[in-house]
Design a protein around this motif. Structure first.
Motif, short mmCIF file in Angstrom:
data_model
loop_
_atom_site.label_atom_id
_atom_site.label_comp_id
_atom_site.label_asym_id
_atom_site.label_seq_id
_atom_site.Cartn_x
_atom_site.Cartn_y
_atom_site.Cartn_z
N VAL A 78 0.84 -1.13 0.08
CA VAL A 78 0.06 0.03 -0.02
C VAL A 78 0.95 1.05 0.23
O VAL A 78 0.56 2.27 -0.61
N GLU A 82 1.09 4.24 -2.83
CA GLU A 82 1.05 5.98 -2.39
C GLU A 82 2.13 6.67 -2.97
O GLU A 82 1.96 7.58 -3.53
N ALA A 178 -5.19 7.22 -3.86
CA ALA A 178 -5.85 6.71 -2.52
C ALA A 178 -6.66 5.38 -2.96
O ALA A 178 -6.78 4.57 -2.12
N THR A 179 -7.50 5.51 -4.09
CA THR A 179 -8.53 4.33 -4.60
C THR A 179 -7.70 3.25 -4.91
O THR A 179 -8.01 2.25 -4.29
N ALA A 182 -6.36 1.82 -1.76
CA ALA A 182 -7.53 1.12 -0.90
C ALA A 182 -7.77 -0.21 -1.60
O ALA A 182 -8.23 -1.18 -0.91
N ARG A 183 -7.87 -0.38 -2.89
CA ARG A 183 -8.21 -1.74 -3.48
C ARG A 183 -7.08 -2.62 -3.01
O ARG A 183 -7.25 -3.58 -2.90
N ARG A 185 -5.41 -2.71 -0.18
CA ARG A 185 -5.66 -3.25 0.92
C ARG A 185 -6.58 -4.17 1.07
O ARG A 185 -6.74 -5.37 1.75
N GLU A 186 -7.75 -4.01 0.08
CA GLU A 186 -8.89 -4.94 0.13
C GLU A 186 -8.24 -6.48 -0.56
O GLU A 186 -8.55 -7.59 0.02
#
Length: 200
Positions: A78, A82, A178-179, A182-183, A185-186
């Protein structure tokens, strides 16, 4: 000192990033490269199309290394994503929103008009995706999930470049980063093995 051919390739890549393929003329290229006009046809007898295809490959392929620089070398997937988007934003600001991807601008122009140049851009994009898949898979993602994340990263970067250059703001890159993070992380949370697996 760079050779004449190297100067022509570098100058063309810079002009493609800023002006696109159709917006770049041969006189502009040799002028920026400080090369005799005849030298362009000496090295690229096929003219602008041959030069364009070779520049796409030579200038585009090294960008795949960014997956290694930002993601594969990171301790956290992640955070690596970033950092990749943040780095892209810094580059845009430093170049006054002039320099973005050397391939995307050309790809948009030639995808339906010149199959030779389209194939060259496709080769580069596929190389990026292959490198990105390898980088993401080192964090325990399946090959399918890693490739999906690599595709999301490349497409989000390219789309954000367009908006950021138009708006003269890094907000689109920040939001896209950020999107995608987040993906990631999922995907990590649903992965059977989310621990880091070093490359073999």
């Amino acid at each position: 000192m760079a050779s004449t051919r190297e100067r022509i390739v570098t100058a063309t890549a810079e002009l493609f990033r800023r002006n696109g393929y159709t917006g770049t003329g041969l006189k502009q290229i040799v002028g920026r490269a400080e090369a005799p006009f005849g030298s362009l046809y000496h090295f690229f007898p096929g003219g602008k199309k041959q030069l364009g295809a070779e520049v796409i490959r030579e200038a585009g392929l090294p960008y795949a290394a960014l997956f290694d620089i930002y993601i594969a070398s990171a301790d956290d997937l992640v955070a690596g994503i970033e950092q990749a988007f943040a780095g892209a934003g810094e580059t845009l600001v430093e170049t006054d929103y002039a320099d973005a991807c050397p391939i995307a601008t050309v790809a948009l122009e030639v995808a339906s008009t010149d199959d030779g140049l389209r194939r060259a851009t496709a080769e580069v994009f596929e190389a990026w995706l292959a490198t990105g898949t390898e980088a993401c898979s080192t964090f325990g993602l399946s090959r399918e999930a890693a490739r999906a994340l690599a595709i999301a990263t490349v497409t989000s970067l390219e789309g954000a470049f367009v908006l950021s250059r138009s708006l003269r703001s890094t907000e689109p890159l920040d939001a896209a980063g950020a999107t995608v993070a987040a993906r990631a992380r999922e995907l990590l949370s649903t992965s059977a093995g989310s621990a880091r697996h070093p490359r073999g």
